[in-house]
Design a protein around this motif. Structure first.
Motif, PDB file in Angstrom:
ATOM      1  N   ALA A   1     -29.044 -12.068  49.906  1.00 22.25           N
ATOM      2  CA  ALA A   1     -29.477 -11.172  48.983  1.00 22.25           C
ATOM      3  C   ALA A   1     -28.640  -9.742  48.461  1.00 22.25           C
ATOM      4  CB  ALA A   1     -30.937 -10.537  49.122  1.00 22.25           C
ATOM      5  N   LEU A   2     -28.249  -9.359  49.491  1.00 21.94           N
ATOM      6  CA  LEU A   2     -27.401  -8.113  49.361  1.00 21.94           C
ATOM      7  C   LEU A   2     -26.025  -8.497  48.664  1.00 21.94           C
ATOM      8  CD1 LEU A   2     -27.703  -6.154  52.691  1.00 21.94           C
ATOM      9  CD2 LEU A   2     -28.718  -5.504  50.357  1.00 21.94           C
ATOM     10  N   GLY A   3     -25.453  -9.562  48.985  1.00 22.80           N
ATOM     11  CA  GLY A   3     -24.297 -10.241  48.389  1.00 22.80           C
ATOM     12  C   GLY A   3     -24.584 -10.552  46.912  1.00 22.80           C
ATOM     13  N   LYS A   4     -25.662 -11.137  46.828  1.00 21.87           N
ATOM     14  CA  LYS A   4     -26.085 -11.756  45.408  1.00 21.87           C
ATOM     15  C   LYS A   4     -26.292 -10.591  44.260  1.00 21.87           C
ATOM     16  CE  LYS A   4     -30.081 -13.507  42.937  1.00 21.87           C
ATOM     17  NZ  LYS A   4     -31.583 -13.671  43.035  1.00 21.87           N
ATOM     18  N   HIS A   5     -26.607  -9.372  45.052  1.00 21.61           N
ATOM     19  CA  HIS A   5     -26.649  -8.231  44.136  1.00 21.61           C
ATOM     20  C   HIS A   5     -25.657  -7.285  44.191  1.00 21.61           C
ATOM     21  CE1 HIS A   5     -31.012  -9.003  43.106  1.00 21.61           C
ATOM     22  NE2 HIS A   5     -31.046  -9.335  44.284  1.00 21.61           N
ATOM     23  N   GLY A   6     -24.410  -7.933  44.820  1.00 21.81           N
ATOM     24  CA  GLY A   6     -23.078  -7.093  44.917  1.00 21.81           C
ATOM     25  C   GLY A   6     -22.969  -5.934  45.752  1.00 21.81           C
ATOM     26  N   PHE A   7     -24.111  -5.629  46.731  1.00 21.23           N
ATOM     27  CA  PHE A   7     -23.834  -4.680  47.639  1.00 21.23           C
ATOM     28  C   PHE A   7     -22.821  -4.950  48.690  1.00 21.23           C
ATOM     29  CE2 PHE A   7     -28.135  -3.999  45.766  1.00 21.23           C
ATOM     30  CZ  PHE A   7     -27.891  -2.967  45.130  1.00 21.23           C
ATOM     31  N   VAL A   8     -22.719  -6.131  48.986  1.00 21.71           N
ATOM     32  CA  VAL A   8     -21.716  -6.720  50.236  1.00 21.71           C
ATOM     33  C   VAL A   8     -21.046  -7.874  49.868  1.00 21.71           C
ATOM     34  CG1 VAL A   8     -23.406  -5.742  51.904  1.00 21.71           C
ATOM     35  CG2 VAL A   8     -23.660  -8.175  51.512  1.00 21.71           C
ATOM     36  N   GLU A   9     -19.980  -7.860  50.387  1.00 25.22           N
ATOM     37  CA  GLU A   9     -18.974  -9.092  50.325  1.00 25.22           C
ATOM     38  C   GLU A   9     -19.377  -9.961  51.615  1.00 25.22           C
ATOM     39  OE1 GLU A   9     -14.450 -10.118  50.450  1.00 25.22           O
ATOM     40  OE2 GLU A   9     -14.776  -8.206  49.613  1.00 25.22           O
ATOM     41  N   VAL A  10     -19.815 -11.225  51.211  1.00 25.06           N
ATOM     42  CA  VAL A  10     -20.145 -12.211  52.207  1.00 25.06           C
ATOM     43  C   VAL A  10     -18.854 -13.391  52.309  1.00 25.06           C
ATOM     44  CG1 VAL A  10     -21.745 -13.877  53.199  1.00 25.06           C
ATOM     45  CG2 VAL A  10     -22.584 -11.972  51.754  1.00 25.06           C
ATOM     46  N   ARG A  11     -18.290 -13.036  53.825  1.00 31.18           N
ATOM     47  CA  ARG A  11     -17.171 -14.316  53.995  1.00 31.18           C
ATOM     48  C   ARG A  11     -17.758 -15.240  54.737  1.00 31.18           C
ATOM     49  NH1 ARG A  11     -11.835 -10.303  54.377  1.00 31.18           N
ATOM     50  NH2 ARG A  11     -12.280  -9.290  52.187  1.00 31.18           N
ATOM     51  N   PRO A  12     -17.838 -16.646  54.320  1.00 29.91           N
ATOM     52  CA  PRO A  12     -18.384 -17.433  55.357  1.00 29.91           C
ATOM     53  C   PRO A  12     -17.647 -18.181  55.985  1.00 29.91           C
ATOM     54  CG  PRO A  12     -18.255 -18.389  52.965  1.00 29.91           C
ATOM     55  CD  PRO A  12     -17.984 -17.005  53.091  1.00 29.91           C
ATOM     56  N   GLY A  13     -17.997 -18.855  57.243  1.00 27.42           N
ATOM     57  CA  GLY A  13     -17.093 -19.261  58.146  1.00 27.42           C
ATOM     58  C   GLY A  13     -17.246 -18.705  59.392  1.00 27.42           C
ATOM     59  N   ARG A  14     -16.533 -19.561  60.424  1.00 27.72           N
ATOM     60  CA  ARG A  14     -16.501 -19.149  61.814  1.00 27.72           C
ATOM     61  C   ARG A  14     -15.843 -17.762  62.074  1.00 27.72           C
ATOM     62  NH1 ARG A  14     -17.727 -21.814  66.185  1.00 27.72           N
ATOM     63  NH2 ARG A  14     -16.570 -21.509  68.137  1.00 27.72           N
ATOM     64  N   SER A  15     -14.805 -17.310  61.269  1.00 32.55           N
ATOM     65  CA  SER A  15     -14.201 -15.911  61.595  1.00 32.55           C
ATOM     66  C   SER A  15     -14.710 -15.050  60.330  1.00 32.55           C
ATOM     67  CB  SER A  15     -12.727 -16.003  61.451  1.00 32.55           C
ATOM     68  OG  SER A  15     -12.294 -16.859  60.371  1.00 32.55           O
ATOM     69  N   GLY A  16     -15.709 -15.304  59.646  1.00 31.02           N
ATOM     70  CA  GLY A  16     -16.203 -14.679  58.588  1.00 31.02           C
ATOM     71  C   GLY A  16     -16.944 -13.307  58.992  1.00 31.02           C
ATOM     72  N   GLY A  17     -17.804 -12.891  57.858  1.00 28.22           N
ATOM     73  CA  GLY A  17     -18.664 -11.930  58.162  1.00 28.22           C
ATOM     74  C   GLY A  17     -19.181 -11.164  56.902  1.00 28.22           C
ATOM     75  N   VAL A  18     -19.243  -9.941  57.019  1.00 28.69           N
ATOM     76  CA  VAL A  18     -19.890  -9.382  55.953  1.00 28.69           C
ATOM     77  C   VAL A  18     -19.345  -7.864  55.880  1.00 28.69           C
ATOM     78  CG1 VAL A  18     -21.989  -8.538  56.948  1.00 28.69           C
ATOM     79  CG2 VAL A  18     -22.113  -8.634  54.381  1.00 28.69           C
ATOM     80  N   MET A  19     -19.012  -7.351  54.638  1.00 25.81           N
ATOM     81  CA  MET A  19     -18.641  -5.805  54.642  1.00 25.81           C
ATOM     82  C   MET A  19     -19.215  -5.197  53.373  1.00 25.81           C
ATOM     83  SD  MET A  19     -14.552  -6.714  53.680  1.00 25.81           S
ATOM     84  CE  MET A  19     -14.134  -5.097  53.803  1.00 25.81           C
ATOM     85  N   LEU A  20     -19.268  -4.045  53.068  1.00 24.27           N
ATOM     86  CA  LEU A  20     -19.619  -3.481  51.969  1.00 24.27           C
ATOM     87  C   LEU A  20     -18.503  -3.957  50.754  1.00 24.27           C
ATOM     88  CD1 LEU A  20     -20.306   0.207  52.864  1.00 24.27           C
ATOM     89  CD2 LEU A  20     -21.863  -1.460  52.370  1.00 24.27           C
ATOM     90  N   ALA A  21     -19.273  -4.077  49.568  1.00 21.94           N
ATOM     91  CA  ALA A  21     -18.502  -4.635  48.603  1.00 21.94           C
ATOM     92  C   ALA A  21     -17.893  -3.464  47.612  1.00 21.94           C
ATOM     93  CB  ALA A  21     -19.301  -5.648  47.530  1.00 21.94           C
ATOM     94  N   ARG A  22     -18.396  -2.313  47.799  1.00 24.03           N
ATOM     95  CA  ARG A  22     -17.984  -0.998  47.086  1.00 24.03           C
ATOM     96  C   ARG A  22     -18.145   0.214  48.109  1.00 24.03           C
ATOM     97  NH1 ARG A  22     -22.680  -1.306  42.898  1.00 24.03           N
ATOM     98  NH2 ARG A  22     -23.765  -2.963  43.753  1.00 24.03           N
ATOM     99  N   ALA A  23     -17.601   1.319  47.505  1.00 29.02           N
ATOM    100  CA  ALA A  23     -17.624   2.394  48.312  1.00 29.02           C
ATOM    101  C   ALA A  23     -19.011   2.948  48.624  1.00 29.02           C
ATOM    102  CB  ALA A  23     -17.013   3.499  47.783  1.00 29.02           C
TER     103      ALA A  23
END
Length: 151
Positions: free
Chosen positions: A47-69
């Motif tokens: 949901a946070l990714g859908k609304h542009g708050f986070v960037e979601v990188r799928p996969g085994r070595s993926g993760g999530v990080m803030l999409a903006r400051a």
């Protein structure tokens, strides 16, 4: 007024990510830090990714990080995106309002004003403001030093 777990967890995730801006964070890591179900966090992250708050990188070595400051993430926008509704009373829901006094009642206007004031306060703050207002030991709660983990 009580926030849903989804909104609560969304803010916790954003705080965690703001505390670790230097790397991708796994859902498992956040789950362990807060003691929250990983399955529930997956939905929160999506949901946070859908609304542009986070960037979601799928996969085994993926993760999530803030999409903006953090300074660009408004708490009001986060709440509006993550709370399913802000119906403080039945009369706020036009489709399902069965209150017989609704057309003549003065309470709805007062509750509406209170809701707008609540959201207005949240609109004044960003994720960066939250991190500045947090105690300096916030990071140690998430990332205890080796001696704190052993004790």
């Amino acid at each position: 007024m009580h926030l849903t777990l989804h909104a609560d967890y969304s803010l916790r995730v954003l705080l965690y990510l703001a505390a670790r801006p230097d790397r991708l964070v796994s859902t498992q890591e956040v789950s362990e830090a807060y003691g929250i179900s990983k399955n529930h966090l997956v939905r929160v992250m999506q949901a946070l990714g859908k609304h542009g708050f986070v960037e979601v990188r799928p996969g085994r070595s993926g993760g999530v990080m803030l999409a903006r400051a953090p300074s660009e993430i408004s708490l009001g926008k986060v709440f509006r995106a993550t709370e399913p509704d802000f119906h403080l009373a039945e009369c706020f829901d036009r489709e399902h309002n069965t209150c017989p006094i609704s057309p003549a009642c003065g309470l709805k206007g007062v509750l509406f004003e209170a809701r707008e004031a609540f959201l207005g306060v949240l609109d004044k703050y960003t994720l960066a403001d939250l991190t500045k207002r947090s105690r300096p030991d916030l990071l140690t709660l998430f990332f205890p030093t080796p001696s704190a983990r052993e004790g």
